[in-house]
Design a protein around this motif. Structure first.
Motif, mmCIF file in Angstrom:
data_model
loop_
_atom_site.group_PDB
_atom_site.id
_atom_site.type_symbol
_atom_site.label_atom_id
_atom_site.label_comp_id
_atom_site.label_asym_id
_atom_site.label_seq_id
_atom_site.Cartn_x
_atom_site.Cartn_y
_atom_site.Cartn_z
ATOM 1 N N TRP A 1 68.640 28.380 13.730
ATOM 2 C CA TRP A 1 67.545 28.441 14.692
ATOM 3 C C TRP A 1 67.662 27.356 15.763
ATOM 4 O O TRP A 1 67.380 27.600 16.933
ATOM 5 N N VAL A 2 68.072 26.143 15.390
ATOM 6 C CA VAL A 2 68.233 25.080 16.380
ATOM 7 C C VAL A 2 69.313 25.450 17.400
ATOM 8 O O VAL A 2 69.110 25.345 18.613
ATOM 9 N N LEU A 3 70.467 25.913 16.917
ATOM 10 C CA LEU A 3 71.537 26.306 17.834
ATOM 11 C C LEU A 3 71.125 27.506 18.680
ATOM 12 O O LEU A 3 71.492 27.605 19.861
ATOM 13 N N LEU A 4 70.353 28.393 18.101
ATOM 14 C CA LEU A 4 69.868 29.551 18.839
ATOM 15 C C LEU A 4 68.983 29.120 20.005
ATOM 16 O O LEU A 4 69.107 29.625 21.134
ATOM 17 N N PHE A 5 68.083 28.153 19.761
ATOM 18 C CA PHE A 5 67.211 27.671 20.828
ATOM 19 C C PHE A 5 68.003 26.934 21.896
ATOM 20 O O PHE A 5 67.732 27.064 23.087
ATOM 21 N N GLY B 1 70.868 37.143 27.983
ATOM 22 C CA GLY B 1 71.874 38.132 27.663
ATOM 23 C C GLY B 1 73.153 37.525 27.149
ATOM 24 O O GLY B 1 73.780 38.049 26.227
ATOM 25 N N VAL B 2 73.563 36.400 27.739
ATOM 26 C CA VAL B 2 74.786 35.730 27.292
ATOM 27 C C VAL B 2 74.588 35.195 25.878
ATOM 28 O O VAL B 2 75.460 35.337 25.009
ATOM 29 N N ALA B 3 73.438 34.569 25.636
ATOM 30 C CA ALA B 3 73.161 34.018 24.306
ATOM 31 C C ALA B 3 73.159 35.118 23.249
ATOM 32 O O ALA B 3 73.723 34.961 22.162
ATOM 33 N N ALA B 4 72.543 36.255 23.557
ATOM 34 C CA ALA B 4 72.484 37.348 22.588
ATOM 35 C C ALA B 4 73.864 37.956 22.346
ATOM 36 O O ALA B 4 74.186 38.354 21.221
ATOM 37 N N THR B 5 74.676 38.031 23.399
ATOM 38 C CA THR B 5 76.019 38.583 23.236
ATOM 39 C C THR B 5 76.870 37.689 22.347
ATOM 40 O O THR B 5 77.631 38.167 21.492
ATOM 41 N N LEU B 6 76.761 36.373 22.533
ATOM 42 C CA LEU B 6 77.479 35.456 21.650
ATOM 43 C C LEU B 6 76.991 35.611 20.212
ATOM 44 O O LEU B 6 77.781 35.565 19.263
ATOM 45 N N GLY B 7 75.688 35.805 20.047
ATOM 46 C CA GLY B 7 75.153 36.019 18.707
ATOM 47 C C GLY B 7 75.689 37.283 18.061
ATOM 48 O O GLY B 7 75.860 37.342 16.836
ATOM 49 N N ALA B 8 75.981 38.297 18.889
ATOM 50 C CA ALA B 8 76.504 39.549 18.349
ATOM 51 C C ALA B 8 77.898 39.387 17.772
ATOM 52 O O ALA B 8 78.356 40.238 16.991
ATOM 53 N N GLY C 1 75.984 25.452 26.048
ATOM 54 C CA GLY C 1 75.270 26.639 25.612
ATOM 55 C C GLY C 1 76.177 27.622 24.902
ATOM 56 O O GLY C 1 75.795 28.220 23.884
ATOM 57 N N ILE C 2 77.400 27.795 25.416
ATOM 58 C CA ILE C 2 78.355 28.701 24.769
ATOM 59 C C ILE C 2 78.727 28.178 23.387
ATOM 60 O O ILE C 2 78.792 28.935 22.413
ATOM 61 N N ALA C 3 78.963 26.859 23.285
ATOM 62 C CA ALA C 3 79.296 26.277 21.979
ATOM 63 C C ALA C 3 78.142 26.467 21.000
ATOM 64 O O ALA C 3 78.360 26.782 19.813
ATOM 65 N N ALA C 4 76.903 26.294 21.481
ATOM 66 C CA ALA C 4 75.747 26.492 20.603
ATOM 67 C C ALA C 4 75.623 27.951 20.178
ATOM 68 O O ALA C 4 75.314 28.245 19.014
ATOM 69 N N ALA D 1 69.631 29.513 23.977
ATOM 70 C CA ALA D 1 68.650 30.219 24.801
ATOM 71 C C ALA D 1 68.193 29.376 25.987
ATOM 72 O O ALA D 1 67.935 29.899 27.079
ATOM 73 N N TYR D 2 68.086 28.053 25.785
ATOM 74 C CA TYR D 2 67.656 27.171 26.869
ATOM 75 C C TYR D 2 68.751 26.971 27.916
ATOM 76 O O TYR D 2 68.469 26.808 29.099
#
Length: 295
Positions: free
Chosen positions: A76-80, A89-96, A144-147, A83-84
């Motif tokens: 959750w910390v890395l997700l936030f 869209g980029v954050a969600a794609t990395l999560g995928a 952000g990409i690393a997170a 996201a910040y």
């Protein structure tokens, strides 16, 4: 229950997680990501502990806190952070990318074979999420990409290890242990690094109740139940339901427009999820001819 029923019940979890962005932006105070994550995890975990009346044995504490870190605190910390620092869209794609990472982790930790169909489904799902969410003007921040990548790896590790380490308790108790552990890890971090929360409104409290009771306690119980019953690669593909729900809610609730590219992305994601369930399904070993001859 049949495998199809298990898949549908497990898919409900990421589908509901897709409401997190809407609830966070519309119902919660901005600027307190770690505090809100702790308030999402710890009360829900303690409530489930009170309901199940099942505490983890001492020999399980190390595993429970490691799983609570991977599935909740670190994730959750890395997700936030992602996201910040990145467009959503980029954050969600990395999560995928989690679905692809799970395939390799499951190979190393569980001995699960990596199948070409499963890998293709995971890769096409990432493409679908990118079409669904990434805009042409998206900018990329290295931190952000690393997170984002770290968050995907953390959730992947939590998914595979939750399958590897199955305690002899119900999914609800296993969820309670991990949520409580994750909340206990997050709480001191929030107290050290974030200012106190402002007075919370009824809207804020309703948002926290939704994220804690439904978005954490109920959905993660379904998720961990699915992790115990379905192959890790198949479970991880279901996580791609989350961005689809987020886009649909933005369209219905916030009046956001949908382009044909986004619709194409949604179709690709849903198709990839379906293919991923079939590609990851365990194959029955054929009966040797010699054995048949003795029947």
């Amino acid at each position: 229950m049949t495998r199809s029923t298990d898949i549908v019940l497990t898919a409900l979890a990421p589908a509901i997680w897709g409401s997190t962005y809407l609830v966070t932006t519309e119902a919660l105070p901005a600027g307190y990501p770690i505090t809100l994550a702790a308030l999402r995890a710890l009360p829900a975990g303690l409530l489930l502990l009170a309901l199940t009346r099942c505490l983890p044995p001492r020999v399980w504490l190390g595993r429970v806190f490691l799983l609570g870190s991977f599935n909740f605190a670190l994730f959750w910390v890395l997700l936030f952070v992602a996201a910040y620092r990145l467009p959503g869209g980029v954050a969600a794609t990395l999560g995928a990318l989690q679905a692809m990472i799970v395939l390799f982790m499951a190979r190393g930790w569980l001995g699960t074979p990596i199948r070409a169909g499963a890998m293709a489904a995971a890769a096409s799902g990432v493409v679908g999420v990118a079409l669904l969410l990434i805009s042409p003007e998206a900018q990329f921040d290295p931190i952000g990409i690393a997170a984002g990548l770290g968050g995907a790896a953390s959730m992947a590790a939590g998914t595979v290890l939750s399958r590897k380490w199955q305690p002899p308790v119900s999914a609800l108790s296993f969820t309670a242990w991990q949520l409580t552990a994750g909340g206990l890890i997050l709480l001191p971090v929030a107290l050290i690094f974030e200012p106190p929360l402002p007075p919370l409104s009824m809207t804020n409290l309703a948002g926290l109740a939704w994220l804690g009771l439904i978005g954490a306690a109920a959905t993660y119980a379904l998720w961990f139940r699915g992790v115990a019953r379905i192959e890790p690669g198949a479970v991880s593909m279901l996580g791609m339901m989350s961005p689809v729900t987020a886009v649909v809610l933005g369209w219905v609730w916030l009046g956001q427009s949908l382009s044909w590219v986004q619709l194409l992305g949604a179709v690709i994601v849903l198709g990839s999820v379906w293919v991923g369930q079939r590609a990851n399904r365990p194959r029955l070993d054929p009966i040797p001819a010699a054995a048949l001859s003795r029947v």
